[in-house]
Write a protein that holds these residues in place. Structure first.
Motif, short mmCIF file in Angstrom:
data_model
loop_
_atom_site.label_atom_id
_atom_site.label_comp_id
_atom_site.label_asym_id
_atom_site.label_seq_id
_atom_site.Cartn_x
_atom_site.Cartn_y
_atom_site.Cartn_z
N MET A 58 0.82 -1.20 0.00
CA MET A 58 0.00 0.00 0.00
C MET A 58 0.86 1.27 0.00
O MET A 58 0.54 2.26 -0.67
N ALA A 59 1.97 1.24 0.76
CA ALA A 59 2.84 2.41 0.83
C ALA A 59 3.44 2.72 -0.54
O ALA A 59 3.52 3.88 -0.95
N ALA A 60 3.83 1.66 -1.26
CA ALA A 60 4.40 1.87 -2.59
C ALA A 60 3.35 2.43 -3.54
O ALA A 60 3.65 3.31 -4.37
N TYR A 61 2.13 1.93 -3.42
CA TYR A 61 1.04 2.43 -4.27
C TYR A 61 0.76 3.90 -3.99
O TYR A 61 0.63 4.71 -4.93
N LEU A 62 0.71 4.28 -2.71
CA LEU A 62 0.46 5.68 -2.37
C LEU A 62 1.58 6.58 -2.86
O LEU A 62 1.33 7.69 -3.34
N THR A 63 2.82 6.09 -2.77
CA THR A 63 3.95 6.87 -3.26
C THR A 63 3.84 7.12 -4.76
O THR A 63 4.04 8.25 -5.24
N ARG A 64 3.49 6.06 -5.52
CA ARG A 64 3.34 6.22 -6.96
C ARG A 64 2.20 7.18 -7.29
O ARG A 64 2.33 8.02 -8.20
N ARG A 65 1.11 7.08 -6.56
CA ARG A 65 -0.02 7.95 -6.85
C ARG A 65 0.31 9.41 -6.54
O ARG A 65 -0.06 10.32 -7.29
N LEU A 66 0.99 9.64 -5.44
CA LEU A 66 1.35 11.02 -5.08
C LEU A 66 2.33 11.60 -6.10
O LEU A 66 2.23 12.79 -6.45
N LEU A 67 3.26 10.79 -6.57
CA LEU A 67 4.18 11.26 -7.61
C LEU A 67 3.42 11.57 -8.90
O LEU A 67 3.73 12.56 -9.58
N SER A 68 2.45 10.73 -9.23
CA SER A 68 1.66 10.99 -10.44
C SER A 68 0.84 12.27 -10.29
O SER A 68 0.64 13.01 -11.26
N ILE A 69 0.37 12.56 -9.07
CA ILE A 69 -0.37 13.80 -8.83
C ILE A 69 0.54 15.00 -9.06
O ILE A 69 0.13 16.00 -9.67
N LEU A 70 1.78 14.91 -8.60
CA LEU A 70 2.74 16.00 -8.83
C LEU A 70 2.97 16.22 -10.32
O LEU A 70 3.06 17.37 -10.78
N LEU A 71 3.06 15.12 -11.08
CA LEU A 71 3.25 15.26 -12.53
C LEU A 71 2.03 15.88 -13.18
O LEU A 71 2.15 16.70 -14.10
#
Length: 335
Positions: free
Chosen positions: A1-14
Motif C-alpha cells: 500500500m505504501a508503494a502504491y500511495l507513493t506512486r499515486r502522489l508522484l503521479s499527482i505531482l506530474l
C-alpha cells in the motif's frame, strides 16, 4: 500500500506540473495584454511598462514560467492583478464558502438521489420507477439558474419561507473568522443565532445545487442496482428468506457501490470547483464567482491558482475513491 500511495502522489505531482504548463502557455495565446486589461485602455505607456516590469510580464516566456514555477515550489501562487493581494490569500478567503456550499449540496444529493435510485430499482417499470425517472429527467434537463431563480421567487419573495441571497443576515454581526465557514465559525463562537441563520441561508442554494446532482445520482444508482439485483446470489438471498433490508443494503447496494463511488467522487470534485451560476444568483462569495471575475479581467495568476487548486482537489478525491474501492471490495488489492 505504501508503494502504491507513493506512486499515486508522484503521479499527482506530474499532473499538477502539466496543469501549470498548459494553463501558463494557453494564457499567452489570448490576444489581449493583461497590463492594458488591468490598467484600462487610457493608461499611459509608462504606466503599462511599469506594470509589466512589476509583474515580470516583460520577461521572455520561458523565464516567466520558470520564475513562476520557482515561486510555486515555495508556496507562492503569485499576486492577483485584480485584487492586488496574494492569490493564496484570495483562495483562503473564497474557498471556505465554496466548501460549505459543496458539502451541503453533496449531502442533499445523497439524501435525495440515493434512496430514489434504490426505490426505482426495486420497482422497475412500475409507478415508483417511472416517477423517479421522470423527476430525474426534469431536474437533469432544467438549467440550474432557472431552478435557482424559480425557488428564490417562490420560497423567498412570495412565501418568505427562506432568506434571500447571502451567507448571513446583514443585520447580524458576523462571527470571528476562524475557518471561513460561517456556520462553523458561529458554532465555535457559541453564537447560536448566527449559526442557525447561516444554516438557514445555506438551505436554499444547497437544495438548488444538490437537486441537480441528485438527478444524476439517482439514475446511476438505479442502473447499478438493477444490474446487481439480477445476479444469482441476490435471488438466492431472497429465496432463503432474507429480509428486504439485508438483501438491499447488505448484498445489492454494497456490490453496486463501485460505480456509485466513482460518480460521487466526480460530483464532489465538481461541487468543490465552484458553482458559478448558483454562487452568482445567491451572492455566495465562493470560488466560482472569484474565478469568473478573474477570468473576465484577465487575472492570469488568479486563474492559474484556481486551476491548480481544482487539480489538487480532483486528484486527491480520485485517490480517496480508489482507496475506498479496496475497502468496499476486499478482492481489490494495491501493491
Amino acid at each position: 500500500m505504501a508503494a502504491y500511495l507513493t506512486r499515486r502522489l508522484l503521479s499527482i505531482l506530474l499532473v499538477l506540473l502539466g496543469i501549470t504548463v498548459v494553463t501558463f502557455f494557453l494564457a499567452q495565446v489570448i490576444p489581449i495584454d493583461p497590463a492594458v486589461a488591468a490598467l484600462g485602455e487610457n493608461a499611459r505607456e509608462e504606466q503599462i511598462a511599469e506594470f509589466r516590469a512589476r509583474y515580470g510580464l516583460d520577461r521572455p516566456l520561458p523565464e516567466q514560467y520558470l520564475r513562476y514555477l520557482g515561486r510555486l515550489l515555495q508556496g507562492d501562487l503569485g499576486r492577483s492583478l485584480r485584487t492586488g493581494r496574494p492569490v493564496a490569500e484570495d483562495l483562503a478567503e473564497f474557498f471556505p464558502a465554496t466548501l460549505e456550499l459543496a458539502l451541503a449540496a453533496f449531502l442533499v444529493a445523497l439524501l435525495l438521489g440515493l434512496p430514489a435510485g434504490v426505490l426505482a430499482s426495486l420497482y422497475p417499470n412500475r409507478a415508483p420507477d417511472l416517477a423517479v425517472r421522470l423527476g430525474a429527467l426534469v431536474l437533469g434537463s432544467t438549467p440550474v439558474f432557472f431552478v435557482a431563480i424559480l425557488l428564490l421567487d417562490l420560497l423567498h419573495r412570495r412565501l418568505g419561507l427562506f432568506p434571500g441571497p447571502g451567507r448571513l443576515d446583514p443585520f447580524l454581526i458576523p462571527p470571528p473568522r476562524v475557518t471561513g465557514v460561517v456556520s462553523l465559525d458561529a458554532l465555535l463562537a457559541r453564537d447560536l443565532t448566527a449559526f442557525l441563520d447561516a444554516l438557514w441561508h445555506l438551505v436554499l442554494p444547497a437544495l438548488v445545487l444538490g437537486s441537480v446532482y441528485a438527478a444524476l445520482l439517482a439514475r446511476m444508482v438505479r442502473a447499478a442496482m438493477l444490474d446487481v439485483l439480477a445476479q444469482d446470489y441476490v435471488r438466492t438471498a431472497w429465496a432463503k428468506g432474507a429480509g428486504p433490508a439485508r438483501v438491499v443494503l447488505g448484498h445489492a447496494l454494497k456490490n453496486a457501490a463501485l460505480p456509485i463511488l466513482t460518480l460521487l467522487g466526480s460530483l464532489l470534485g465538481g461541487l468543490l470547483s465552484g458553482a458559478v451560476l448558483t454562487e452568482t444568483i445567491f451572492s455566495w462569495p465562493g470560488l466560482g464567482r472569484y474565478v469568473t471575475q478573474s477570468a473576465t479581467s484577465l487575472d492570469f495568476p488568479a486563474v492559474m491558482g484556481v486551476t491548480l487548486l481544482v487539480g489538487v482537489v480532483y486528484s486527491l478525491l480520485n485517490l480517496l475513491v480508489d482507496l475506498l474501492y479496496a475497502w468496499v471490495d476486499p478482492r481489490i488489492r494495491y501493491a
